[in-house]
Design an enzyme around this catalytic site. Structure first.
Site, PDB file in Angstrom:
ATOM      1  N   GLY A 103     -10.520  19.146   2.048  1.00  0.00           N
ATOM      2  CA  GLY A 103     -10.726  20.857   2.668  1.00  0.00           C
ATOM      3  C   GLY A 103     -12.150  21.221   2.523  1.00  0.00           C
ATOM      4  N   HIS A 130     -13.026  14.873  -2.167  1.00  0.00           N
ATOM      5  CA  HIS A 130     -14.104  14.942  -1.167  1.00  0.00           C
ATOM      6  C   HIS A 130     -15.346  15.887  -1.772  1.00  0.00           C
ATOM      7  CE1 HIS A 130     -11.057  13.400   1.418  1.00  0.00           C
ATOM      8  NE2 HIS A 130     -11.707  13.672   2.429  1.00  0.00           N
ATOM      9  N   GLU A 133     -20.065  16.906   1.296  1.00  0.00           N
ATOM     10  CA  GLU A 133     -20.229  16.830   2.875  1.00  0.00           C
ATOM     11  C   GLU A 133     -20.488  18.379   3.436  1.00  0.00           C
ATOM     12  OE1 GLU A 133     -16.837  16.053   6.314  1.00  0.00           O
ATOM     13  OE2 GLU A 133     -16.062  16.581   4.306  1.00  0.00           O
ATOM     14  N   ASP A 211     -12.422   8.196   7.637  1.00  0.00           N
ATOM     15  CA  ASP A 211     -12.009   9.643   7.527  1.00  0.00           C
ATOM     16  C   ASP A 211     -10.939   9.686   8.385  1.00  0.00           C
ATOM     17  OD1 ASP A 211     -11.824  12.250   6.666  1.00  0.00           O
ATOM     18  OD2 ASP A 211     -13.906  12.764   7.198  1.00  0.00           O
TER      19      ASP A 211
END
Length: 282
Positions: A103, A130, A133, A211
């Site tokens: 998220g 994650h 990014e 992904d």
């Protein structure tokens, strides 16, 4: 929205493995947030049960092994992450191989979810987060040092902090790179400007991932083709990229070692079959 029934979840899980098998994949890890699938009465455990059923059905017909990574979402709440961490721990050894946090990174720091990751660590379950990014290397720092991540999802901006990059490299922390996705979300302007080549040359343990295949309109094989073309990867670099995937898998060490040996043997057989070691480089 459309995946709220057990049979539908099982079907999608089964077809995901079948698609991967068609690409030549030997081992697959699928990640999802069970709380996204409870709108019509399923519990999070029901969701995992259904997905596990579909994965097992596909394994029986394709031979491809598949593990589940239960995923928390930064924008839901830390309490929801703890609930999901408990689900992951309950399913440890029964098809769940890890826990994840995904998220929006900006304004939703990983450290807010650290209680969930303490629960994961205290039950000896692997974690990937994650990070790096949509936000900078400080996001990766939190994933590693607050939440104990064993792998980093994306890590695209790791190169902005050379000291942290050296730490990740020295400890062999894998990066789950996603070329097409990073271009579509604007993290990098083009595939050719992605840091994958730089990371490979530095010796980082980089892996190639899809992904979200629907959003990115890609597949495992498409991502590999894109990487080879964009970075002019030679045979050894391509093999290294693939072997890194096996080395980074959330699998028991003995199983992982067997897969690595089988993969290395397969590469050698293909080299011999097509005379690749005899070709002159022009």
């Amino acid at each position: 929205e459309v995946l709220q029934r057990a049979d539908d979840l099982a079907r999608v899980a089964r077809e995901t493995v079948e698609d991967a098998a068609a690409d030549g994949c030997w081992y697959l890890e699928v990640r999802f947030c069970p709380l996204r699938h409870v709108n019509e009465g399923l519990t999070p455990d029901d969701v995992v049960t259904a997905v596990r059923r579909g994965l097992d059905e596909a394994t029986a017909t394709t031979g491809v092994q598949a593990g589940i990574i239960v995923t928390g979402i930064r924008t839901i709440s830390p309490d929801a992450s703890m609930q999901l961490a408990e689900v992951a721990v309950r399913w440890k050894g029964r098809g769940v191989v890890g826990f994840d946090l995904a998220g929006t990174e900006r304004d939703f720091p990983a450290k807010d979810h650290r209680e969930a990751f303490y629960h994961i660590m205290n039950h000896n379950l692997a974690a990937t987060i994650h990070a790096g990014e949509g936000f900078g290397p400080e996001s990766i720092h939190q994933a590693l040092h607050y939440c104990g991540a064993n792998r980093i999802g994306h890590g695209t901006r790791l190169h902005e902090d050379q000291d942290l990059l050296a730490y990740v490299n020295d400890l062999r922390i894998p990066l789950e790179l996603c070329l097409t996705s990073n271009v579509l979300t604007g993290v990098v302007p083009s595939v050719g400007e992605h840091p994958l080549r730089r990371y490979l040359e530095l010796g980082l343990r980089v892996t190639l991932n899809t992904d979200n295949t629907l959003f990115a309109r890609t597949s495992l094989l498409s991502e590999l083709r894109r990487a080879v073309d964009a970075f002019d990867l030679n045979l050894l670099e391509t093999e290294t990229l693939l072997l890194n995937g096996f080395k980074s898998a959330f699998l028991p060490q003995a199983v992982k070692a067997d897969l690595i040996r089988e993969a290395a043997g397969a590469f050698l057989s293909l080299r011999d079959k097509f005379g690749l070691d005899e070709l002159e480089v022009v």
